[in-house]
Design an enzyme around this catalytic site. Structure first.
Site, PDB file in Angstrom:
ATOM      1  N   SER A  34       0.829  -1.204   0.000  1.00  0.00           N
ATOM      2  CA  SER A  34       0.000   0.000   0.000  1.00  0.00           C
ATOM      3  C   SER A  34       0.859   1.249   0.000  1.00  0.00           C
ATOM      4  O   SER A  34       1.989   1.262   0.483  1.00  0.00           O
ATOM      5  CB  SER A  34      -0.941   0.007   1.208  1.00  0.00           C
ATOM      6  OG  SER A  34      -0.384   0.792   2.236  1.00  0.00           O
ATOM      7  N   LYS A  35       0.281   2.278  -0.544  1.00  0.00           N
ATOM      8  CA  LYS A  35       0.993   3.534  -0.718  1.00  0.00           C
ATOM      9  C   LYS A  35       1.458   4.103   0.618  1.00  0.00           C
ATOM     10  O   LYS A  35       2.496   4.728   0.702  1.00  0.00           O
ATOM     11  CB  LYS A  35       0.052   4.513  -1.413  1.00  0.00           C
ATOM     12  CG  LYS A  35       0.689   5.820  -1.804  1.00  0.00           C
ATOM     13  CD  LYS A  35      -0.234   6.545  -2.745  1.00  0.00           C
ATOM     14  CE  LYS A  35       0.314   7.811  -3.322  1.00  0.00           C
ATOM     15  NZ  LYS A  35       1.263   8.571  -2.628  1.00  0.00           N
ATOM     16  N   ARG A  36       0.649   3.882   1.647  1.00  0.00           N
ATOM     17  CA  ARG A  36       0.997   4.425   2.949  1.00  0.00           C
ATOM     18  C   ARG A  36       2.272   3.797   3.512  1.00  0.00           C
ATOM     19  O   ARG A  36       3.087   4.452   4.126  1.00  0.00           O
ATOM     20  CB  ARG A  36      -0.150   4.173   3.933  1.00  0.00           C
ATOM     21  CG  ARG A  36      -0.941   5.403   4.303  1.00  0.00           C
ATOM     22  CD  ARG A  36      -2.011   5.079   5.335  1.00  0.00           C
ATOM     23  NE  ARG A  36      -2.670   3.811   5.100  1.00  0.00           N
ATOM     24  CZ  ARG A  36      -2.583   2.774   5.913  1.00  0.00           C
ATOM     25  NH1 ARG A  36      -1.853   2.833   7.007  1.00  0.00           N
ATOM     26  NH2 ARG A  36      -3.237   1.662   5.641  1.00  0.00           N
TER      27      ARG A  36
END
Ligand code: GLU
Length: 462
Positions: A236-238
């Site tokens: 995930s981007k986070r």
């Protein structure tokens, strides 16, 4: 005789091109190239609020960088509204959909009361509301089973009781993702839907819609395994570095990343890990893709990359490395020229762009921390603001001023200093706003977080 395959990559323009989308594009492309089929680029931009031309440019750039050229498109869903409206009319006429005026709160409230799974309960099914704009249109899911055969996941079935009456048109009259997706696959005569496993549950809805619209022979499905990070969590981007272009900017070779992406869920059946693109085209088999989640391992990617790098003729290594370096700093070259006295200066004024992490001078760091009591506060406020602003020099400037004010530091120069040091490792350099714009939002924020950790570690030991 079966038709020549037609496949597509259908990214939504979110602002960056995810490595998972890169893998999906690659598998579609390999399949098309191997079968003499057609690889189509379709931009799923029905979410008009998020559309920006530069997002589409980013998608095209990333695909071309990976060497994945498309044969048709790009088609834009935002330009195909008539087609979706016609399909919706057809669904209304046949009674396959109904209008609903429940609010999200009401739906959630009822779900809580019945103690069942969240989702829509069919409340408006028999209310006979007119299908006016202002009301969402929902598909009336029939009783029974919806199953399909998947080339990778084999037989996938689901009791329709577990499929809610899903929306096909938003209350503002725009089509919802699933409707546009189905209509386009039919209109573009897609033969194989090769996409991420996160879409499996959509496929049940997809087929209900497909049949209600009377589209005839259904595409073949192949849902590619999810990609997890090293901790086994969904990439995930986070948490993770997920943008294809971040790998380019960090100096990975496109061929190496493409090779590595091919191994996320597929292997040639022996222990070869380095494969030429010709070998991949010849040997790739959708049926051999595994259904278990794949693991994205940057260490592995780096080792694949180093093999590619070592295999380059030296003169090509030199010219490609130069081109890469130049690409990185050329946009701020005029600003660098104003400040550099020697080529060595050019190097030190721009190296923050090439390095994975800035090299922080400890003496400068200690001095800055001492001199500026608002150091941590500014960094904290800046990182928070940077996460949501438009990523351009002017907005970065404004956000930094605001972060300074928030941290009680009125002077711009004072607010700027901690950010510069955290991000570039130095106390002087080219104009900061343009530099940060070029470095990119994700790296900028990651470096500020790293600096905050450094501060905390400093406090713990100091
Ligand atoms: N637009 C969808 C996404 O970005 C892809 C849908 C599909 O491939 O069918 O996830």
């Amino acid at each position: 005789m079966s038709a020549t395959p037609r496949v597509r990559i259908a990214p939504s323009p979110t602002g960056y091109f995810h490595v998972g989308t890169g893998r999906t594009a690659l598998f579609n492309w390999l399949f098309a190239r191997q079968t003499g089929g057609t690889f189509i680029l379709r931009i799923e931009d029905t979410d008009t609020a998020r559309n920006r031309p530069e997002h589409t440019e980013g998608i095209k750039r990333a695909l071309l960088w990976l060497g994945l050229d498309w044969d048709e498109g790009p088609y834009f869903q935002s330009e195909r509204a008539d087609l979706y409206a016609a399909a919706i009319d057809k669904l209304i006429a046949s009674g396959a959909v109904y209008a609903c005026d429940c609010t999200a709160e009401q739906i959630a409230e009822r779900a809580k009361e019945r103690g069942g799974p969240p989702g829509y309960d069919g409340y408006c099914r028999d209310r006979g509301l007119e299908p006016d704009v202002g009301r969402i249109l929902r598909f009336c899911v029939p009783k029974g089973e919806s199953g399909f055969h998947d080339l990778i996941r084999k037989d996938v079935s689901k009791d329709n009781n577990d499929v809610e009456d899903f929306g096909v048109r938003k209350s503002n009259g725009d089509p919802l993702f699933i409707l546009a997706n189905v209509v386009d696959d039919a209109d573009m005569a897609i033969t194989h839907v090769i996409r991420g496993a996160d879409h499996v549950s959509n496929t049940h809805k997809y087929l209900l819609l497909w049949r209600a619209l009377g589209y005839g022979p259904e595409p073949i499905f192949a849902h590619l395994p999810l990609i997890n990070n090293q901790q086994g969590k969904k990439l995930s981007k986070r948490r993770d570095k997920v943008a294809v272009e971040d790998y380019r900017d960090d100096g990975y070779m496109a061929e190496a990343l493409r090779n590595y992406l091919a191994l996320l869920g597929w292997s040639p059946g022996d222990d070869r890990e380095i494969l030429s693109v010709e070998e991949m085209i010849a040997e790739f088999r959708l049926e051999n893709v595994k259904s278990a989640p794949a693991k994205f391992d940057e260490v592995k990617l780096t080792s694949v990359n180093s093999e590619y790098l070592r295999a380059l003729p030296v003169d090509e290594l030199v010219s490609r490395a130069q081109a890469w370096q130049l690409d990185r700093w050329e946009p701020i070259a005029p600003l660098v020229q104003e400040r550099a006295r020697t080529f060595a200066d050019v190097y030190s004024l721009t190296d923050f762009l090439y390095r994975t992490e800035p090299v922080i001078d400890q003496a400068e760091w200690d001095k800055a921390v001492r001199k500026s009591p608002g150091f941590a506060g500014i960094l904290d406020a800046a990182a928070t603001r940077y996460a949501t602003i438009e990523w351009d020099a002017a907005s970065i400037h404004d956000a930094t001023v605001a972060a300074g004010t928030e941290a009680g530091v009125g002077q711009l120069g004072k607010a700027q200093a901690p950010v510069r040091l955290a991000v570039t490792g130095r106390s002087v350099g080219p104009p900061l706003w343009e530099s940060l714009e070029l470095l990119g939002r994700d790296r900028t924020i990651a470096r500020i977080h790293a600096a905050l950790e450094r501060l905390q570690a400093g406090r713990a030991t100091g």
